[in-house]
Every structure is written in C-alpha cells, then in structure tokens.
Design an enzyme around this catalytic site. Structure first.
Site, PDB file in Angstrom:
ATOM      1  N   ASP A 100      44.773  42.562  45.504  1.00 40.34           N
ATOM      2  CA  ASP A 100      43.933  42.081  44.415  1.00 40.34           C
ATOM      3  C   ASP A 100      42.961  41.075  45.025  1.00 40.34           C
ATOM      4  OD1 ASP A 100      43.093  41.590  41.735  1.00 40.34           O
ATOM      5  OD2 ASP A 100      44.352  39.803  41.700  1.00 40.34           O
ATOM      6  N   ASP A 146      40.809  38.244  43.007  1.00 34.75           N
ATOM      7  CA  ASP A 146      40.888  36.920  42.380  1.00 34.75           C
ATOM      8  C   ASP A 146      42.333  36.433  42.324  1.00 34.75           C
ATOM      9  OD1 ASP A 146      38.046  36.559  40.534  1.00 34.75           O
ATOM     10  OD2 ASP A 146      38.559  38.545  41.251  1.00 34.75           O
ATOM     11  N   ASP A 201      48.668  39.153  41.698  1.00 33.22           N
ATOM     12  CA  ASP A 201      49.225  37.987  41.011  1.00 33.22           C
ATOM     13  C   ASP A 201      49.322  38.189  39.500  1.00 33.22           C
ATOM     14  OD1 ASP A 201      46.448  37.921  40.587  1.00 33.22           O
ATOM     15  OD2 ASP A 201      46.434  35.736  40.388  1.00 33.22           O
TER      16      ASP A 201
END
Length: 215
Positions: free
Chosen positions: A8, A10, A167
């Site tokens: 991922d 961000d 996350d």
C-alpha cells in the site's frame, strides 16, 4: 517462496497524512470551520477523501453536499500533494534488501492516478517500483482483488508468491482474495477504533525493515 512484495502507499510506504490534513484544513477554512488537529487526522488518512471529509465536517457520504466537498478537497490536495510527504524511516533500506534477495516490488494503492502518477516519481526511492497500480487503474479499488492480480501479472509472478503489506482491513481482504499473504504495518494509519487483530493477516510489523522476517 515469496518472489514479489506489494505495498500500500499511504501509511505504509509514504507518510502522506500531513499533506492530506493540510488540504482538509484549507477546505474547512473556506467553509469558516476550525481546523482539525494532526493527531486526529493521522489515523483517518488511509480512508482518503471520504474519511477526512467525514472527520472534518461530521457528514456521511450520502449527504448532498458531500460530493462538492470531496471535489474541492481533491483540488486542494492536488495543489500540494508532495509538500510534506516523506517515505517512512526504513523503507529504502527495506527495498534495497528485497532487491538484493532478488525480489520484485510494487505498489497497489487506492489513491487515484491523478496523484500517484506524479507523487510516486517525486519520492526518493532507493529502488524504483516495478509496477504502480492506482485505485482507478483497473476500474475497481481494493478490497476487490483485481488490482492485486494486475500487479502480480505486470511483475510476471503468480499471486501465491506475493506478499502484501498494508495498514487497512481492505488491504488484508484484497490480498486474501487474490491468494496472497498479508502483513499489517502497525506503524501506519490505524485508529484506536480499528481492530487489526480481527482482520485475518499473517503477521504484524512495527517498522518497515521487520518485513524481512516474513520473506
């Protein structure tokens, strides 16, 4: 045997919360509303425009004004998407170590191409990504597995040989649906109300370089 690691963007590779928060607070200022503290913005940053607008204005995406706020937020973000964004400490040593082991790496993010096409090249990667899949690259974002499968195809590896680090719960869902292993970046944008231990990941790391223990 892991052949590729997908990430991922961000909250996993890049700390983008400050620029996202600045865009939100500029929009709030236009509407005569007080700014939101960074401490409140950071845990919501992975949810993008939707989550930040809900945080700042207290409205749901079904509100009639929501789409206007979202459009204006993205315009503000586009004006300064790389002013404060940095790579997390340890990302470049991790990428160098993965490359030294002969592993490929790439990015699968829900961030639109209008941002990733310029942000990713602007960041100081020690090793450039082999593929970048944005939220609109294949027409559907995570948690749909199609972005993950497309990334694996572009890297020339089969999904079961990929590990994904993210996350958010949708990251684990997408990886699982694509047949990949999933690790959670505990240092990322995870709020106090999230329950990452219920997401079904294969493990957790508190620092990017800890990922080497899983490949």
């Amino acid at each position: 045997m892991i052949q590729a690691v997908l990430f991922d963007l961000d909250g996993t590779l890049a700390d983008t919360a400050a620029d996202l928060g600045a865009a939100l607070n500029r929009l709030l200022a236009e509407e005569g509303k007080p700014p939101v503290a960074y401490e409140l913005i950071r845990p919501v940053a992975s949810h993008g425009a939707r989550g930040l607008i809900e945080l700042g204005f207290g409205i749901h995406k079904t509100d009639p004004i929501f789409d206007d706020y979202r459009r204006r937020f993205l315009d503000h973000y586009e004006a300064s998407f790389a002013d404060l964004t940095t790579l997390f400490d340890g990302v470049n040593p991790l990428l160098q170590a993965l490359t030294a082991r002969g592993l490929k790496w790439g990015i699968v993010t829900n961030k639109p191409m209008r941002f990733t096409d310029r942000l990713v090249p602007a960041l100081p990667w020690a090793v450039p990504p082999g593929v970048v899949v944005s939220g609109d690259t294949v027409g559907v974002p995570k948690p749909d597995p199609k972005p993950m499968l497309h990334a694996a195809s572009q890297l020339g590896v089969v999904p079961k040989t990929c590990l994904y680090l993210g996350d958010a719960e949708r990251d684990v869902e997408a990886a699982r649906a694509a047949g990949m292993r999933a690790i959670i970046a505990s240092y990322g944008y995870i709020s106090n109300t999230d329950t990452p231990h219920t997401w079904g990941a294969d493990g957790f790391i508190d620092h990017p370089e800890e990922l080497l223990q899983h490949v």
